[in-house]
Design a protein around this motif. Sequence first.
Motif, PDB file in Angstrom:
ATOM      1  N   LEU A   1     -97.281 -47.766   7.296  1.00  0.00           N
ATOM      2  CA  LEU A   1     -98.537 -47.720   8.049  1.00  0.00           C
ATOM      3  C   LEU A   1     -98.782 -49.013   8.818  1.00  0.00           C
ATOM      4  O   LEU A   1     -99.305 -48.994   9.935  1.00  0.00           O
ATOM      5  CB  LEU A   1     -99.699 -47.427   7.098  1.00  0.00           C
ATOM      6  N   ILE A   2     -98.412 -50.140   8.244  1.00  0.00           N
ATOM      7  CA  ILE A   2     -98.550 -51.414   8.952  1.00  0.00           C
ATOM      8  C   ILE A   2     -97.710 -51.408  10.223  1.00  0.00           C
ATOM      9  O   ILE A   2     -98.174 -51.782  11.309  1.00  0.00           O
ATOM     10  CB  ILE A   2     -98.145 -52.589   8.031  1.00  0.00           C
ATOM     11  N   HIS A   3     -96.464 -50.972  10.103  1.00  0.00           N
ATOM     12  CA  HIS A   3     -95.580 -50.935  11.272  1.00  0.00           C
ATOM     13  C   HIS A   3     -96.024 -49.885  12.285  1.00  0.00           C
ATOM     14  O   HIS A   3     -95.737 -50.016  13.484  1.00  0.00           O
ATOM     15  CB  HIS A   3     -94.141 -50.659  10.827  1.00  0.00           C
ATOM     16  N   ALA A   4     -96.706 -48.843  11.806  1.00  0.00           N
ATOM     17  CA  ALA A   4     -97.182 -47.792  12.712  1.00  0.00           C
ATOM     18  C   ALA A   4     -98.411 -48.226  13.506  1.00  0.00           C
ATOM     19  O   ALA A   4     -98.863 -47.496  14.393  1.00  0.00           O
ATOM     20  CB  ALA A   4     -97.502 -46.530  11.913  1.00  0.00           C
ATOM     21  N   HIS A   5     -98.938 -49.400  13.199  1.00  0.00           N
ATOM     22  CA  HIS A   5    -100.126 -49.925  13.889  1.00  0.00           C
ATOM     23  C   HIS A   5     -99.745 -51.249  14.582  1.00  0.00           C
ATOM     24  O   HIS A   5    -100.135 -52.339  14.151  1.00  0.00           O
ATOM     25  CB  HIS A   5    -101.248 -50.153  12.857  1.00  0.00           C
TER      26      HIS A   5
ATOM     27  N   ALA B   1    -106.936 -45.843   3.812  1.00  0.00           N
ATOM     28  CA  ALA B   1    -105.754 -46.089   2.984  1.00  0.00           C
ATOM     29  C   ALA B   1    -105.470 -47.581   2.852  1.00  0.00           C
ATOM     30  O   ALA B   1    -105.192 -48.089   1.757  1.00  0.00           O
ATOM     31  CB  ALA B   1    -104.550 -45.374   3.597  1.00  0.00           C
ATOM     32  N   MET B   2    -105.548 -48.298   3.969  1.00  0.00           N
ATOM     33  CA  MET B   2    -105.238 -49.725   3.938  1.00  0.00           C
ATOM     34  C   MET B   2    -106.320 -50.523   3.210  1.00  0.00           C
ATOM     35  O   MET B   2    -106.019 -51.486   2.499  1.00  0.00           O
ATOM     36  CB  MET B   2    -105.037 -50.236   5.355  1.00  0.00           C
TER      37      MET B   2
ATOM     38  N   SER C   1    -103.392 -58.769   4.928  1.00  0.00           N
ATOM     39  CA  SER C   1    -102.837 -58.075   6.090  1.00  0.00           C
ATOM     40  C   SER C   1    -103.318 -56.633   6.129  1.00  0.00           C
ATOM     41  O   SER C   1    -103.723 -56.131   7.187  1.00  0.00           O
ATOM     42  CB  SER C   1    -101.308 -58.125   6.045  1.00  0.00           C
ATOM     43  N   LEU C   2    -103.290 -55.963   4.994  1.00  0.00           N
ATOM     44  CA  LEU C   2    -103.766 -54.585   4.930  1.00  0.00           C
ATOM     45  C   LEU C   2    -105.235 -54.491   5.334  1.00  0.00           C
ATOM     46  O   LEU C   2    -105.632 -53.589   6.086  1.00  0.00           O
ATOM     47  CB  LEU C   2    -103.584 -54.034   3.511  1.00  0.00           C
ATOM     48  N   LEU C   3    -106.026 -55.418   4.850  1.00  0.00           N
ATOM     49  CA  LEU C   3    -107.451 -55.375   5.151  1.00  0.00           C
ATOM     50  C   LEU C   3    -107.719 -55.631   6.632  1.00  0.00           C
ATOM     51  O   LEU C   3    -108.598 -54.994   7.237  1.00  0.00           O
ATOM     52  CB  LEU C   3    -108.198 -56.409   4.291  1.00  0.00           C
TER      53      LEU C   3
END
Length: 444
Positions: free
Chosen positions: A151-155, A206-207, A224-226
Amino acid sequence: MAAESRCKGCTGWLIVLVVAALVVTAAVIAIKKKTHHSEASPVPGPPGAVVQKYSNALSVALQFFQIQKAGKLVNNKISWRGDSALKDGSDAGLDLSKGMYDAGDHMKFGFPMAFTATVLSWVILEYGDQMAAVKQLDSAQDSLKWITDYLIHAHPSENVLYIQVGDPKADHSCWERPETMSEKRPLKQVNPKLPGTDVAAETAAAMAAASMVFKSIDSKYSDSLLQHAQQLFTFADNYRGSYSISIPELQNFYNSTGYEDELLWAAAWLYHATGDQSYLSYVTVENGNSYADWGRPTWFSWDDKRAGTQVLLSRVHFFGSKLSSNAENKGLQLYRKTAEAVVCGLLPDSPTATSSRTDGGLVWIDEWNALQHPVAASFLALLYSDYMLTSRTAEVDCSGKSFTPSDLRNFAMSQVTHSIVQSDILLIYQMKTLSQLLIVQFSG
Protein backbone atom coordinates in the motif's frame (compact mmCIF):
# COMPACT_ATOMS: atom_id res chain seq x y z
CA MET A 1 -30.98 -4.74 9.38
CA ALA A 2 -30.44 -3.35 5.92
CA ALA A 3 -28.57 -5.66 3.60
CA GLU A 4 -25.77 -4.33 1.42
CA SER A 5 -26.12 -4.17 -2.34
CA ARG A 6 -24.63 -7.24 -3.91
CA CYS A 7 -21.50 -6.77 -5.97
CA LYS A 8 -22.01 -7.74 -9.58
CA GLY A 9 -20.12 -10.89 -10.53
CA CYS A 10 -17.71 -10.46 -7.65
CA THR A 11 -15.39 -13.45 -7.92
CA GLY A 12 -12.43 -12.74 -5.70
CA TRP A 13 -13.94 -12.86 -2.23
CA LEU A 14 -11.98 -15.48 -0.36
CA ILE A 15 -9.37 -13.28 1.28
CA VAL A 16 -12.09 -11.15 2.86
CA LEU A 17 -13.95 -14.19 4.12
CA VAL A 18 -10.85 -15.74 5.62
CA VAL A 19 -9.74 -12.60 7.41
CA ALA A 20 -13.21 -12.40 8.94
CA ALA A 21 -12.85 -16.01 10.07
CA LEU A 22 -9.44 -15.11 11.46
CA VAL A 23 -11.00 -12.28 13.40
CA VAL A 24 -13.50 -14.57 15.07
CA THR A 25 -11.06 -17.34 15.88
CA ALA A 26 -8.53 -14.88 17.27
CA ALA A 27 -11.16 -13.37 19.51
CA VAL A 28 -12.28 -16.65 21.01
CA ILE A 29 -8.93 -18.27 21.76
CA ALA A 30 -9.01 -17.44 25.46
CA ILE A 31 -11.72 -18.71 27.75
CA LYS A 32 -13.13 -15.79 29.69
CA LYS A 33 -14.76 -16.49 33.01
CA LYS A 34 -18.53 -16.46 32.73
CA THR A 35 -20.62 -14.66 35.29
CA HIS A 36 -24.23 -15.18 36.24
CA HIS A 37 -24.41 -12.07 38.38
CA SER A 38 -26.07 -8.83 37.36
CA GLU A 39 -22.75 -7.02 37.40
CA ALA A 40 -20.29 -7.80 34.65
CA SER A 41 -16.84 -8.93 35.64
CA PRO A 42 -13.91 -7.07 34.10
CA VAL A 43 -11.96 -8.73 31.30
CA PRO A 44 -8.84 -10.37 32.77
CA GLY A 45 -5.54 -8.92 31.60
CA PRO A 46 -3.63 -12.04 30.53
CA PRO A 47 -5.15 -14.59 28.16
CA GLY A 48 -7.15 -17.41 29.65
CA ALA A 49 -6.72 -21.11 29.06
CA VAL A 50 -6.30 -21.98 25.41
CA VAL A 51 -9.02 -23.86 23.55
CA GLN A 52 -6.96 -25.91 21.13
CA LYS A 53 -9.51 -26.08 18.33
CA TYR A 54 -9.62 -22.27 18.11
CA SER A 55 -5.84 -22.08 18.28
CA ASN A 56 -5.65 -24.52 15.36
CA ALA A 57 -8.26 -22.55 13.41
CA LEU A 58 -6.27 -19.36 13.89
CA SER A 59 -3.11 -21.06 12.66
CA VAL A 60 -4.86 -22.31 9.52
CA ALA A 61 -6.42 -18.90 8.83
CA LEU A 62 -3.06 -17.17 9.12
CA GLN A 63 -1.48 -19.77 6.87
CA PHE A 64 -3.90 -18.65 4.17
CA PHE A 65 -2.20 -15.25 4.15
CA GLN A 66 1.16 -16.91 3.58
CA ILE A 67 -0.31 -18.78 0.61
CA GLN A 68 -1.73 -15.58 -0.92
CA LYS A 69 1.51 -13.61 -0.86
CA ALA A 70 2.82 -12.13 -4.09
CA GLY A 71 6.36 -10.93 -4.75
CA LYS A 72 9.78 -12.11 -3.60
CA LEU A 73 8.96 -14.50 -0.78
CA VAL A 74 11.02 -14.25 2.39
CA ASN A 75 11.20 -17.11 4.91
CA ASN A 76 8.69 -18.94 2.78
CA LYS A 77 6.91 -21.65 4.77
CA ILE A 78 4.73 -22.87 1.90
CA SER A 79 6.79 -25.39 -0.06
CA TRP A 80 4.71 -25.20 -3.24
CA ARG A 81 4.73 -21.40 -3.43
CA GLY A 82 7.51 -19.40 -5.08
CA ASP A 83 8.34 -15.87 -6.21
CA SER A 84 5.78 -14.25 -8.49
CA ALA A 85 4.61 -10.89 -9.88
CA LEU A 86 8.11 -9.47 -9.47
CA LYS A 87 7.56 -6.91 -12.23
CA ASP A 88 4.20 -5.65 -11.00
CA GLY A 89 4.18 -1.85 -11.14
CA SER A 90 7.26 -1.61 -13.35
CA ASP A 91 5.26 0.08 -16.12
CA ALA A 92 4.83 3.05 -13.77
CA GLY A 93 8.30 2.83 -12.26
CA LEU A 94 6.92 1.34 -9.05
CA ASP A 95 7.51 -1.81 -7.05
CA LEU A 96 4.05 -3.31 -6.57
CA SER A 97 5.34 -6.86 -6.31
CA LYS A 98 4.10 -7.42 -2.76
CA GLY A 99 0.52 -7.43 -1.56
CA MET A 100 -1.74 -10.45 -1.71
CA TYR A 101 -3.67 -12.14 -4.45
CA ASP A 102 -7.38 -11.84 -4.14
CA ALA A 103 -8.38 -15.51 -4.02
CA GLY A 104 -7.68 -18.33 -6.46
CA ASP A 105 -6.96 -15.67 -9.06
CA HIS A 106 -3.91 -13.44 -9.32
CA MET A 107 -5.58 -10.06 -9.15
CA LYS A 108 -4.60 -7.40 -6.65
CA PHE A 109 -7.70 -5.39 -5.79
CA GLY A 110 -6.81 -2.51 -3.48
CA PHE A 111 -10.26 -2.00 -1.99
CA PRO A 112 -10.74 -5.40 -0.30
CA MET A 113 -7.01 -5.76 0.35
CA ALA A 114 -6.98 -2.53 2.35
CA PHE A 115 -10.10 -3.63 4.25
CA THR A 116 -8.31 -6.87 5.07
CA ALA A 117 -5.40 -4.87 6.51
CA THR A 118 -7.71 -2.64 8.56
CA VAL A 119 -9.58 -5.54 10.15
CA LEU A 120 -6.40 -7.57 10.69
CA SER A 121 -4.91 -4.54 12.47
CA TRP A 122 -8.01 -4.27 14.64
CA VAL A 123 -7.66 -7.95 15.59
CA ILE A 124 -4.02 -7.51 16.56
CA LEU A 125 -4.70 -4.34 18.54
CA GLU A 126 -7.53 -5.93 20.53
CA TYR A 127 -6.37 -9.54 20.82
CA GLY A 128 -2.63 -9.50 20.17
CA ASP A 129 -1.83 -10.87 23.62
CA GLN A 130 -4.04 -13.88 22.98
CA MET A 131 -2.48 -14.42 19.56
CA ALA A 132 0.96 -14.25 21.15
CA ALA A 133 -0.09 -16.87 23.70
CA VAL A 134 -0.48 -19.40 20.90
CA LYS A 135 2.57 -18.12 18.98
CA GLN A 136 0.61 -16.61 16.09
CA LEU A 137 1.19 -12.88 16.62
CA ASP A 138 4.42 -12.72 14.61
CA SER A 139 2.74 -14.40 11.66
CA ALA A 140 -0.19 -11.95 11.80
CA GLN A 141 2.14 -8.95 11.93
CA ASP A 142 4.20 -10.32 9.05
CA SER A 143 1.07 -10.74 6.91
CA LEU A 144 -0.10 -7.25 7.78
CA LYS A 145 3.23 -5.70 6.84
CA TRP A 146 3.23 -7.59 3.52
CA ILE A 147 0.05 -5.73 2.66
CA THR A 148 1.05 -2.32 4.05
CA ASP A 149 4.41 -2.44 2.24
CA TYR A 150 2.40 -2.79 -0.96
CA LEU A 151 0.00 0.00 0.00
CA ILE A 152 2.88 2.39 0.69
CA HIS A 153 4.33 1.75 -2.77
CA ALA A 154 0.86 2.07 -4.31
CA HIS A 155 0.69 5.66 -3.00
CA PRO A 156 3.62 7.34 -4.79
CA SER A 157 2.31 10.90 -4.38
CA GLU A 158 -0.28 12.68 -2.25
CA ASN A 159 -3.15 12.53 -4.74
CA VAL A 160 -2.38 9.31 -6.61
CA LEU A 161 -3.24 5.79 -5.45
CA TYR A 162 -2.83 2.65 -7.54
CA ILE A 163 -5.82 0.46 -6.77
CA GLN A 164 -5.51 -2.56 -9.08
CA VAL A 165 -2.86 -4.75 -10.66
CA GLY A 166 -3.86 -7.16 -13.41
CA ASP A 167 -6.57 -7.58 -16.02
CA PRO A 168 -9.47 -9.42 -14.33
CA LYS A 169 -10.99 -10.68 -17.58
CA ALA A 170 -7.71 -12.18 -18.76
CA ASP A 171 -6.90 -13.45 -15.30
CA HIS A 172 -10.24 -15.14 -14.70
CA SER A 173 -10.16 -16.88 -18.07
CA CYS A 174 -6.85 -18.60 -17.35
CA TRP A 175 -6.20 -21.16 -14.63
CA GLU A 176 -2.49 -21.07 -13.87
CA ARG A 177 0.13 -20.79 -11.16
CA PRO A 178 1.19 -17.23 -10.24
CA GLU A 179 4.83 -18.32 -10.49
CA THR A 180 4.41 -18.97 -14.22
CA MET A 181 1.85 -16.37 -15.32
CA SER A 182 2.91 -14.42 -18.40
CA GLU A 183 -0.05 -12.16 -19.25
CA LYS A 184 0.19 -8.39 -19.03
CA ARG A 185 -0.37 -6.83 -15.61
CA PRO A 186 -1.98 -3.43 -16.31
CA LEU A 187 -2.39 -0.88 -13.52
CA LYS A 188 -5.31 1.28 -12.51
CA GLN A 189 -5.15 4.37 -10.36
CA VAL A 190 -7.37 6.99 -8.78
CA ASN A 191 -6.37 10.65 -8.86
CA PRO A 192 -8.07 14.09 -8.85
CA LYS A 193 -9.47 13.52 -12.35
CA LEU A 194 -10.55 9.95 -11.57
CA PRO A 195 -11.49 10.20 -7.88
CA GLY A 196 -11.85 7.19 -5.63
CA THR A 197 -12.93 8.44 -2.23
CA ASP A 198 -13.99 4.98 -1.06
CA VAL A 199 -10.77 3.14 -1.91
CA ALA A 200 -8.52 6.04 -0.82
CA ALA A 201 -10.32 6.38 2.52
CA GLU A 202 -10.23 2.63 3.13
CA THR A 203 -6.51 2.63 2.42
CA ALA A 204 -6.13 5.54 4.85
CA ALA A 205 -7.99 3.51 7.49
CA ALA A 206 -5.72 0.52 6.89
CA MET A 207 -2.55 2.58 7.26
CA ALA A 208 -3.81 4.44 10.33
CA ALA A 209 -4.78 1.19 12.07
CA ALA A 210 -1.53 -0.52 11.07
CA SER A 211 0.49 2.45 12.31
CA MET A 212 -0.71 1.61 15.83
CA VAL A 213 0.23 -2.05 15.42
CA PHE A 214 3.82 -1.17 14.48
CA LYS A 215 4.26 1.83 16.77
CA SER A 216 6.15 -0.08 19.45
CA ILE A 217 7.89 -2.37 16.96
CA ASP A 218 9.21 0.05 14.33
CA SER A 219 8.42 3.69 15.09
CA LYS A 220 9.87 4.95 11.79
CA TYR A 221 7.67 2.59 9.78
CA SER A 222 4.67 3.50 11.93
CA ASP A 223 5.27 7.21 11.28
CA SER A 224 5.47 6.55 7.54
CA LEU A 225 2.16 4.68 7.59
CA LEU A 226 0.49 7.47 9.51
CA GLN A 227 1.77 10.12 7.11
CA HIS A 228 0.39 8.15 4.15
CA ALA A 229 -2.92 7.70 6.01
CA GLN A 230 -3.33 11.42 6.61
CA GLN A 231 -2.44 12.32 3.01
CA LEU A 232 -4.85 9.73 1.64
CA PHE A 233 -7.67 10.89 3.88
CA THR A 234 -7.18 14.47 2.69
CA PHE A 235 -7.13 13.27 -0.92
CA ALA A 236 -10.28 11.19 -0.38
CA ASP A 237 -12.12 14.04 1.30
CA ASN A 238 -11.08 16.78 -1.12
CA TYR A 239 -11.76 14.87 -4.35
CA ARG A 240 -15.12 13.22 -3.86
CA GLY A 241 -16.29 10.38 -6.08
CA SER A 242 -16.74 6.61 -6.07
CA TYR A 243 -13.92 4.64 -7.63
CA SER A 244 -16.35 2.27 -9.34
CA ILE A 245 -17.97 5.24 -11.09
CA SER A 246 -14.59 6.67 -12.11
CA ILE A 247 -13.57 3.23 -13.40
CA PRO A 248 -16.86 1.56 -14.44
CA GLU A 249 -15.37 -1.84 -15.30
CA LEU A 250 -14.67 -2.38 -11.59
CA GLN A 251 -18.41 -2.59 -10.98
CA ASN A 252 -18.23 -6.21 -12.12
CA PHE A 253 -15.84 -7.09 -9.31
CA TYR A 254 -15.72 -4.97 -6.13
CA ASN A 255 -18.44 -2.47 -6.78
CA SER A 256 -18.70 0.26 -4.15
CA THR A 257 -22.20 1.37 -3.19
CA GLY A 258 -21.02 4.63 -1.61
CA TYR A 259 -18.07 6.38 0.00
CA GLU A 260 -19.52 8.17 3.02
CA ASP A 261 -19.01 5.11 5.25
CA GLU A 262 -15.32 4.90 4.29
CA LEU A 263 -14.79 8.58 5.17
CA LEU A 264 -16.19 8.02 8.67
CA TRP A 265 -14.28 4.74 9.05
CA ALA A 266 -10.98 6.37 8.06
CA ALA A 267 -11.50 9.41 10.28
CA ALA A 268 -12.36 7.16 13.23
CA TRP A 269 -9.13 5.21 12.80
CA LEU A 270 -7.13 8.41 12.36
CA TYR A 271 -8.59 9.69 15.62
CA HIS A 272 -7.47 6.53 17.39
CA ALA A 273 -4.02 6.72 15.78
CA THR A 274 -3.38 10.43 16.40
CA GLY A 275 -5.68 11.62 19.16
CA ASP A 276 -6.32 14.65 16.93
CA GLN A 277 -9.67 16.04 17.98
CA SER A 278 -10.46 17.29 14.48
CA TYR A 279 -11.00 13.69 13.33
CA LEU A 280 -13.45 13.09 16.17
CA SER A 281 -15.29 16.26 15.24
CA TYR A 282 -15.37 15.06 11.63
CA VAL A 283 -17.25 11.86 12.50
CA THR A 284 -19.55 13.37 15.12
CA VAL A 285 -20.33 17.07 14.68
CA GLU A 286 -19.46 17.69 11.02
CA ASN A 287 -20.65 14.56 9.25
CA GLY A 288 -22.42 12.29 11.71
CA ASN A 289 -25.94 13.40 10.83
CA SER A 290 -25.28 13.14 7.10
CA TYR A 291 -23.23 9.94 6.86
CA ALA A 292 -23.59 7.77 9.97
CA ASP A 293 -27.15 6.53 9.51
CA TRP A 294 -27.63 6.66 13.28
CA GLY A 295 -30.32 4.35 14.57
CA ARG A 296 -30.31 2.13 11.48
CA PRO A 297 -28.28 -1.07 11.91
CA THR A 298 -26.43 -2.42 8.87
CA TRP A 299 -24.17 -5.35 8.03
CA PHE A 300 -20.40 -4.99 8.30
CA SER A 301 -18.50 -5.89 5.13
CA TRP A 302 -15.79 -4.79 2.71
CA ASP A 303 -18.37 -2.50 1.06
CA ASP A 304 -20.21 -1.10 4.09
CA LYS A 305 -18.17 0.02 7.11
CA ARG A 306 -20.96 1.71 9.10
CA ALA A 307 -21.49 -1.05 11.67
CA GLY A 308 -17.74 -1.37 12.20
CA THR A 309 -17.40 2.38 12.66
CA GLN A 310 -20.25 2.40 15.17
CA VAL A 311 -18.60 -0.28 17.29
CA LEU A 312 -15.17 1.36 16.94
CA LEU A 313 -16.53 4.72 18.11
CA SER A 314 -18.50 3.01 20.89
CA ARG A 315 -15.08 2.16 22.26
CA VAL A 316 -14.40 5.88 22.64
CA HIS A 317 -17.76 6.39 24.35
CA PHE A 318 -17.19 3.41 26.68
CA PHE A 319 -13.76 4.49 27.81
CA GLY A 320 -14.03 8.25 27.57
CA SER A 321 -12.59 11.15 25.66
CA LYS A 322 -11.83 13.85 28.21
CA LEU A 323 -11.37 16.58 25.63
CA SER A 324 -14.62 15.91 23.79
CA SER A 325 -17.14 18.71 23.51
CA ASN A 326 -20.80 18.23 24.37
CA ALA A 327 -21.64 17.99 20.68
CA GLU A 328 -18.94 15.35 20.13
CA ASN A 329 -20.11 13.36 23.14
CA LYS A 330 -23.67 13.47 21.82
CA GLY A 331 -22.44 12.08 18.51
CA LEU A 332 -20.49 9.32 20.27
CA GLN A 333 -23.60 8.44 22.24
CA LEU A 334 -25.53 8.06 18.99
CA TYR A 335 -22.81 5.84 17.54
CA ARG A 336 -22.98 3.63 20.64
CA LYS A 337 -26.78 3.54 20.51
CA THR A 338 -26.60 2.38 16.90
CA ALA A 339 -23.95 -0.21 17.78
CA GLU A 340 -26.38 -1.54 20.39
CA ALA A 341 -29.04 -1.76 17.69
CA VAL A 342 -26.57 -3.78 15.62
CA VAL A 343 -25.88 -6.31 18.38
CA CYS A 344 -29.55 -6.47 19.39
CA GLY A 345 -30.39 -7.41 15.83
CA LEU A 346 -27.93 -10.30 16.05
CA LEU A 347 -29.14 -11.90 19.28
CA PRO A 348 -31.74 -14.55 18.36
CA ASP A 349 -33.89 -13.93 21.47
CA SER A 350 -33.94 -10.15 21.07
CA PRO A 351 -37.26 -8.45 20.21
CA THR A 352 -35.44 -6.81 17.28
CA ALA A 353 -33.60 -9.94 16.10
CA THR A 354 -33.06 -10.21 12.37
CA SER A 355 -35.10 -12.91 10.67
CA SER A 356 -32.35 -13.41 8.10
CA ARG A 357 -31.18 -16.75 9.45
CA THR A 358 -31.14 -20.38 8.43
CA ASP A 359 -33.32 -22.85 10.33
CA GLY A 360 -30.21 -23.79 12.29
CA GLY A 361 -29.56 -20.21 13.35
CA LEU A 362 -26.77 -19.09 11.00
CA VAL A 363 -27.08 -15.47 9.92
CA TRP A 364 -27.86 -15.62 6.20
CA ILE A 365 -27.85 -12.40 4.20
CA ASP A 366 -26.66 -13.35 0.74
CA GLU A 367 -26.02 -16.67 -0.94
CA TRP A 368 -22.90 -15.18 -2.54
CA ASN A 369 -20.04 -15.44 -0.05
CA ALA A 370 -22.64 -16.41 2.52
CA LEU A 371 -20.26 -16.72 5.47
CA GLN A 372 -18.79 -13.22 5.38
CA HIS A 373 -21.73 -11.72 7.25
CA PRO A 374 -22.02 -14.18 10.15
CA VAL A 375 -18.29 -14.12 10.86
CA ALA A 376 -18.09 -10.32 10.59
CA ALA A 377 -21.16 -9.99 12.82
CA SER A 378 -19.57 -12.38 15.31
CA PHE A 379 -16.46 -10.22 15.47
CA LEU A 380 -18.46 -7.10 16.28
CA ALA A 381 -20.48 -8.97 18.90
CA LEU A 382 -17.30 -10.23 20.56
CA LEU A 383 -15.74 -6.77 20.56
CA TYR A 384 -18.84 -5.20 22.03
CA SER A 385 -19.10 -7.88 24.72
CA ASP A 386 -15.48 -7.23 25.71
CA TYR A 387 -16.05 -3.47 25.80
CA MET A 388 -18.99 -4.11 28.11
CA LEU A 389 -16.93 -6.38 30.36
CA THR A 390 -13.97 -4.02 30.55
CA SER A 391 -16.19 -1.04 31.35
CA ARG A 392 -18.21 -3.16 33.82
CA THR A 393 -21.38 -2.62 31.80
CA ALA A 394 -23.65 -5.44 32.96
CA GLU A 395 -26.35 -5.42 30.30
CA VAL A 396 -27.47 -4.07 26.96
CA ASP A 397 -31.15 -3.21 26.56
CA CYS A 398 -32.89 -4.48 23.42
CA SER A 399 -36.37 -2.93 23.33
CA GLY A 400 -37.05 -3.75 26.98
CA LYS A 401 -35.22 -7.08 27.17
CA SER A 402 -31.73 -7.21 28.69
CA PHE A 403 -28.76 -9.23 27.49
CA THR A 404 -25.34 -9.78 29.04
CA PRO A 405 -21.85 -9.91 27.50
CA SER A 406 -22.10 -13.70 27.77
CA ASP A 407 -25.17 -13.64 25.53
CA LEU A 408 -23.20 -11.76 22.86
CA ARG A 409 -20.31 -14.17 23.19
CA ASN A 410 -22.59 -17.21 22.95
CA PHE A 411 -24.08 -15.80 19.74
CA ALA A 412 -20.61 -15.37 18.26
CA MET A 413 -19.53 -18.88 19.22
CA SER A 414 -22.73 -20.31 17.69
CA GLN A 415 -22.00 -18.55 14.41
CA VAL A 416 -18.47 -19.95 14.35
CA THR A 417 -19.86 -23.46 14.82
CA HIS A 418 -22.53 -22.99 12.15
CA SER A 419 -19.97 -21.47 9.77
CA ILE A 420 -17.65 -24.45 10.12
CA VAL A 421 -20.51 -26.84 9.37
CA GLN A 422 -21.59 -24.71 6.40
CA SER A 423 -18.00 -24.60 5.12
CA ASP A 424 -17.81 -28.40 5.24
CA ILE A 425 -21.07 -28.67 3.28
CA LEU A 426 -19.85 -26.19 0.66
CA LEU A 427 -16.51 -28.00 0.36
CA ILE A 428 -18.22 -31.35 -0.18
CA TYR A 429 -20.50 -29.78 -2.82
CA GLN A 430 -17.55 -28.13 -4.60
CA MET A 431 -15.54 -31.35 -4.61
CA LYS A 432 -18.53 -33.25 -6.00
CA THR A 433 -18.99 -30.64 -8.73
CA LEU A 434 -15.28 -30.72 -9.61
CA SER A 435 -15.35 -34.51 -9.80
CA GLN A 436 -18.31 -34.37 -12.17
CA LEU A 437 -16.53 -31.85 -14.39
CA LEU A 438 -13.39 -33.98 -14.51
CA ILE A 439 -15.41 -37.09 -15.40
CA VAL A 440 -17.10 -35.20 -18.25
CA GLN A 441 -13.78 -33.79 -19.47
CA PHE A 442 -11.86 -37.03 -19.53
CA SER A 443 -14.73 -39.22 -20.74
CA GLY A 444 -15.20 -36.84 -23.71
